[in-house]
Each structure stands twice: as structure tokens, then as C-alpha cells.
Design a protein around this motif. Structure first.
Motif, PDB file in Angstrom:
ATOM      1  N   CYS A  21      -0.788   6.017   9.644  1.00  0.00           N
ATOM      2  CA  CYS A  21      -0.820   5.901   8.181  1.00  0.00           C
ATOM      3  C   CYS A  21       0.349   6.637   7.545  1.00  0.00           C
ATOM      4  O   CYS A  21       0.932   6.178   6.546  1.00  0.00           O
ATOM      5  N   THR A  25       3.273   4.812   5.235  1.00  0.00           N
ATOM      6  CA  THR A  25       3.499   5.119   3.820  1.00  0.00           C
ATOM      7  C   THR A  25       4.907   5.663   3.563  1.00  0.00           C
ATOM      8  O   THR A  25       5.461   5.453   2.484  1.00  0.00           O
ATOM      9  N   SER A 113       5.923   3.016  -7.343  1.00  0.00           N
ATOM     10  CA  SER A 113       5.489   3.915  -6.274  1.00  0.00           C
ATOM     11  C   SER A 113       4.330   4.799  -6.701  1.00  0.00           C
ATOM     12  O   SER A 113       3.400   5.037  -5.931  1.00  0.00           O
ATOM     13  N   TRP A 255       0.014   0.529   9.270  1.00  0.00           N
ATOM     14  CA  TRP A 255      -0.988   0.697   8.219  1.00  0.00           C
ATOM     15  C   TRP A 255      -2.349   0.139   8.642  1.00  0.00           C
ATOM     16  O   TRP A 255      -3.373   0.829   8.516  1.00  0.00           O
ATOM     17  N   MET A 271      -1.571   6.873   0.623  1.00  0.00           N
ATOM     18  CA  MET A 271      -0.705   6.254  -0.367  1.00  0.00           C
ATOM     19  C   MET A 271      -0.060   7.295  -1.284  1.00  0.00           C
ATOM     20  O   MET A 271       0.897   7.007  -1.990  1.00  0.00           O
ATOM     21  N   VAL A 274       3.647   7.690  -0.699  1.00  0.00           N
ATOM     22  CA  VAL A 274       4.583   6.665  -1.178  1.00  0.00           C
ATOM     23  C   VAL A 274       5.469   7.158  -2.318  1.00  0.00           C
ATOM     24  O   VAL A 274       6.700   7.036  -2.254  1.00  0.00           O
TER      25      VAL A 274
END
Length: 326
Positions: A21, A25, A113, A255, A271, A274
Motif C-alpha cells: 500500500c 500511494t 492529491s 494497491w 491514501m 498521496v
């Protein structure tokens, strides 16, 4: 197999999910500043078609290599639902987010973002809707705080000016809709238990591509967008090299794999990485976030983390109470 060995394997699997993950990201965060330049040369619909044709080819080759020639069989899963999720996740996300980013101009990368970082809160609301249970009040408060942070980023702290600029509404609404599409796609992966993460990604990508390319061709036919020329393809080739194999193929595979291990509610928490990546890359390209935008991003990130801590503590209390009752 003894308990220590089982615990060790469980821990290794967990950290594999975390790493997957995190890598995803970081790669996704860099794509928004890269798209800022790409969108000055091509429309988001054509770029989305090209991007996922490249990424989808990579998924297909890898799937055939790993799972053999029978890999494209449904194996009891619903292809119509896979098509719907692929259309929502790839066509919806790519088209809405990048169209919104294009409308937002040079600041679009930062806006897009930070809105990606609200996906854990969207996931909370989607989960509550699916289960038909209201989210706890503290979580709703964290949702409100996260969106206050988002508003500071997209308005640069000048809310009154933004209210008088209609493009802010259109751009922000499209990005939020695109982010929601990705949440739905991520949660949908848990339904396909007979498919590996790679197979889910491959099947939904190619099924979703029928929608992506279909919409793209329709827009070209009605002259809403222009067909890409050879010179345009040459200019956007460097952007496609990143957005296809890296942000498309590698990031999405990581992801889905990470979310399959950690679960969607834990996976979407990443997230928050990001906007950090996007802010750093944007700064390196000359678009420096204003101090109030950094405050807004921090506020959103803090709300996400605090909500995750709260939900974990709440789950432990519920589990402990159930054990006492039994």
C-alpha cells in the motif's frame, strides 16, 4: 506448525500488505504533478484510454504467466459486476479526476492529491451505507475536519474568492466523484474471493477498458475532443511511460494486493501518503504549496489518523465486551 511460526507468517503477511500500500500511494502521488503537464497536450479521456491499454497489457501478460491459459475464466464470479466495477474504477477515476485537475489549472495536482486523502472517510461512509448503519459521531466529526482541511487546500485559504469562481465547484466536484469511484472499486475487490488480486485487477481493467475506449471514441465522434496526432503522442510519451507501466501497472497491482491483505478500511488509510508525495514533487517542479495549503493537508491527515485510532479502539472495546458476555 507451532504458534510462533504462525505468528511470524501472519506478521510477515501484514508488513507485506503495508509495504504494498505504501509503494502504491507513493507512485500514485507522483502521478498528479506529472499529469499537470500532460493535460496541456491531451484530453483526460484519450490519456486514460492509452494509459490503461498499456497497464492492462502488462496485467494480462503477467496473469497468463502466473496462472496459465485458463486464467481468464470467470471461475464462478460475476463478469457483469466485474465490468461495472472496472468501469467505475478505471473510467470513472481516470476521467473525472483528471478532467477536474485540468479544469483546476496549475494548482490541480495539489487539489486532486489532497482529495485522494479523503478516501478513508469516503470509505467509512460507503461502508455505513452498505451495512445500513450510521457511522459513530466521533467519526463524523473527523470527516468534517478532513473536509475543512481539503477546503483550505483547494481555496488556498481564500474561501470567499473561491465561492465567486464557478470553476472551483466544477473541478472539485469532478475530483471528489473520481475519488469516490476509486473507493467503490477498492471495496469491490473484497467480493471476488475466487480471484487473486492480479486476476481481479486484470479482468476489471480489460472489462473497464470497453467503457473507457467507448466513451473516448464517442467524444471524438461528436468532436468534443480531438483524436490524438502522431506529434501529440510523441509529446506525451514520457508521461505515458510513467502513468502506464509505473502508476498504472505497478501501483495498481500493489494497491489491490495490499488491500486484499489489510482490508479496504485499513488500506485506504494509506491514501494520506498521496498528497505528501504530490506536494513534494510539485515543489520540485516549481509549484510551491502555500502555508495555508500545508496546514490544510496536515489537518486532513491528522483527522484520518485520529479516526483510524478511534475505530481500532472502538473495535477492541466491542470485542472485549462480546468476550465478557459470552
Amino acid at each position: 506448525m507451532n504458534k510462533d511460526s504462525t505468528a511470524s507468517q501472519s506478521s510477515a503477511r501484514y508488513w507485506k500488505g503495508v509495504a504494498s500500500c505504501l509503494i502504491a500511494t507513493i507512485l500514485m502521488g507522483a502521478m498528479f504533478p506529472i499529469m499537470t503537464d500532460a493535460l496541456t497536450h491531451v484530453d483526460p479521456f484519450t490519456f486514460t484510454s492509452l494509459r490503461y491499454l498499456i497497464a492492462g497489457t502488462g496485467f494480462l501478460i503477467l496473469l497468463r504467466h502466473r496462472e496459465g491459459p485458463r486464467a481468464l475464466r470467470a471461475d464462478g464470479e460475476s463478469l457483469p459486476i466485474a465490468w461495472l466495477l472496472g468501469s467505475i474504477g478505471f473510467c470513472g477515476f481516470g476521467s473525472f479526476v483528471f478532467l477536474g485537475q485540468q479544469l483546476a489549472g496549475p494548482q490541480g495536482a495539489l487539489d486532486a492529491s489532497i482529495m485522494m486523502a479523503t478516501q478513508p472517510m469516503m470509505g467509512l461512509l460507503v461502508n455505513a451505507l452498505v451495512r445500513r448503519t450510521a457511522p459513530p459521531l466521533p467519526s463524523l466529526a473527523f470527516v468534517a475536519i478532513s473536509f475543512i482541511g481539503v477546503s483550505l487546500v483547494i481555496t488556498r485559504g481564500d474561501l470567499l474568492t473561491a465561492l465567486h469562481e464557478p470553476q472551483h465547484y466544477a473541478a472539485s466536484a469532478l475530483i471528489v466523484l473520481g475519488a469516490l469511484c476509486w473507493v467503490v472499486y477498492t471495496f469491490g475487490s473484497a467480493r471476488f474471493t475466487r480471484w487473486s488480486p492480479l486476476k481481479y485487477t486484470t479482468m476489471t481493467t480489460w472489462l473497464g477498458l470497453t467503457t473507457i475506449v467507448g466513451v473516448n471514441l464517442m467524444l471524438i465522434a461528436v468532436h468534443a475532443v480531438s483524436a490524438p496526432t502522431v506529434s501529440t503522442l510523441r509529446v506525451i510519451a514520457p508521461h505515458l511511460i510513467y502513468m502506464g507501466p509505473i502508476a498504472g501497472f505497478a501501483a495498481i497491482l500493489c494497491w489491490i494486493s495490499g488491500n486484499r491483505i489489510l482490508g479496504p478500511m485499513n488500506g485506504v488509510l494509506f491514501m494520506d501518503v498521496v498528497p505528501i508525495t504530490a506536494f513534494v514533487v510539485s515543489a520540485l517542479t516549481g509549484i510551491i504549496p502555500a502555508p495555508v495549503q500545508i496546514v490544510g493537508a496536515t489537518l486532513t491527515g491528522s483527522a484520518l489518523l485520529l479516526n483510524n485510532v478511534y475505530l481500532r479502539q472502538r473495535a477492541r472495546r466491542v470485542s472485549a465486551s462480546a468476550s465478557v458476555t459470552v
